[in-house]
Design a protein around this motif. Structure first.
Motif, short mmCIF file in Angstrom:
data_model
loop_
_atom_site.label_atom_id
_atom_site.label_comp_id
_atom_site.label_asym_id
_atom_site.label_seq_id
_atom_site.Cartn_x
_atom_site.Cartn_y
_atom_site.Cartn_z
N GLY A 35 38.58 49.70 27.74
CA GLY A 35 39.01 48.50 27.03
C GLY A 35 38.70 47.22 27.79
N ASP A 36 38.00 47.32 28.90
CA ASP A 36 37.60 46.14 29.65
C ASP A 36 36.20 45.71 29.20
OD1 ASP A 36 39.98 46.37 31.02
OD2 ASP A 36 39.09 47.47 32.69
N PHE A 37 35.93 44.41 29.31
CA PHE A 37 34.66 43.88 28.85
C PHE A 37 34.11 42.88 29.85
CE2 PHE A 37 37.17 44.91 25.11
CZ PHE A 37 36.31 45.73 24.41
N VAL A 38 32.79 42.87 29.98
CA VAL A 38 32.09 41.87 30.78
C VAL A 38 31.31 40.99 29.82
CG1 VAL A 38 30.36 41.49 32.56
CG2 VAL A 38 31.90 43.45 32.73
N PHE A 39 31.62 39.72 29.82
CA PHE A 39 30.90 38.74 29.02
C PHE A 39 30.00 37.92 29.94
CE2 PHE A 39 34.61 39.68 26.50
CZ PHE A 39 34.16 39.61 25.19
N ALA A 40 29.17 37.07 29.39
CA ALA A 40 28.33 36.21 30.22
C ALA A 40 29.18 35.25 31.04
CB ALA A 40 27.36 35.43 29.34
N TRP A 41 30.35 34.92 30.58
CA TRP A 41 31.19 33.93 31.22
C TRP A 41 32.30 34.52 32.08
CZ3 TRP A 41 35.94 35.02 29.32
CH2 TRP A 41 35.99 35.63 28.06
N GLY A 42 32.58 35.83 31.96
CA GLY A 42 33.65 36.41 32.77
C GLY A 42 33.99 37.83 32.39
N LEU A 43 34.92 38.39 33.14
CA LEU A 43 35.42 39.76 32.92
C LEU A 43 36.76 39.67 32.21
CD1 LEU A 43 34.95 40.91 36.61
CD2 LEU A 43 33.45 41.52 34.74
N SER A 45 39.99 42.00 31.19
CA SER A 45 40.69 43.26 31.35
C SER A 45 41.79 43.33 30.31
CB SER A 45 41.29 43.35 32.76
OG SER A 45 41.95 44.57 32.93
N ALA A 46 41.89 44.45 29.63
CA ALA A 46 42.83 44.57 28.52
C ALA A 46 44.24 44.96 28.96
CB ALA A 46 42.31 45.58 27.50
N ASP A 47 44.36 45.77 30.00
CA ASP A 47 45.67 46.29 30.35
C ASP A 47 45.93 46.18 31.84
OD1 ASP A 47 48.13 47.49 29.99
OD2 ASP A 47 47.33 49.51 30.21
N PRO A 48 46.70 45.22 32.29
CA PRO A 48 47.26 44.07 31.57
C PRO A 48 46.16 43.04 31.32
CG PRO A 48 47.79 43.86 33.88
CD PRO A 48 47.07 45.18 33.71
N PHE A 49 46.39 42.19 30.34
CA PHE A 49 45.39 41.20 29.98
C PHE A 49 45.16 40.25 31.16
CE2 PHE A 49 43.88 37.19 28.27
CZ PHE A 49 42.79 37.63 27.55
#
Length: 153
Positions: A35-43, A45-49
């Motif tokens: 549930g974690d994501f890496v975008f061009a602008w940042g990381l 984390s879903a749990d905890p947000f």
């Protein structure tokens, strides 16, 4: 507004291409099954947000990390160079952009993101390199003929 030999509006096509390139910022470049994501602008984390921006990642969290994990910032840099090139070609004029360079930067950015994703998968995480797919799709959709002409001339 100039017309190319095929009779299409170059300016409106350029704006659409630029918007599509800018849209890659909204796509997660690496998606983890946790549930974690890496975008061009940042990381994200879903749990905890929690959000870690790219500058924090570079200047706070990268000490002692393997070099392969720096492939994500390199991918972002290559992507931003491609967007800058496309912006010059669209807003200033087509003479200011070599579309082969823009397409090549997108291909290299996708390859760098893939290297980052594979590096993250090495740690036992299952990942989807969606940024690689997005960047290579943009390169193929908008720059295939430019790249083909550059490579097989």
């Amino acid at each position: 507004m100039s017309r190319d030999p095929r009779g299409t509006d170059r300016d409106s096509a350029g704006v659409g291409r630029l918007l599509a390139l800018l849209g890659a910022v909204l796509v997660p470049w690496t998606a983890f099954f946790t549930g974690d994501f890496v975008f061009a602008w940042g990381l994200v984390s879903a749990d905890p947000f929690h959000v870690t921006t790219l500058p924090d990642y570079l200047y706070v969290h990268t000490a002692g990390l393997p070099d392969r994990l720096l492939a994500w910032p390199v991918a972002v840099l290559l992507y931003l160079l491609a967007v800058g090139s496309a912006t010059l070609g669209t807003l200033v004029g087509p003479r200011w952009e070599d579309r082969r360079v823009t397409g090549g930067l997108l291909v290299l950015a996708g390859a760098s993101d893939l290297w980052f994703s594979l590096g993250m998968a090495r740690g036992g995480s299952a990942v989807i390199p969606s940024g690689t797919l997005a960047l290579w799709t943009l390169a193929w959709w908008f720059h295939w003929s430019d790249l083909r002409n550059a490579l097989w001339r």
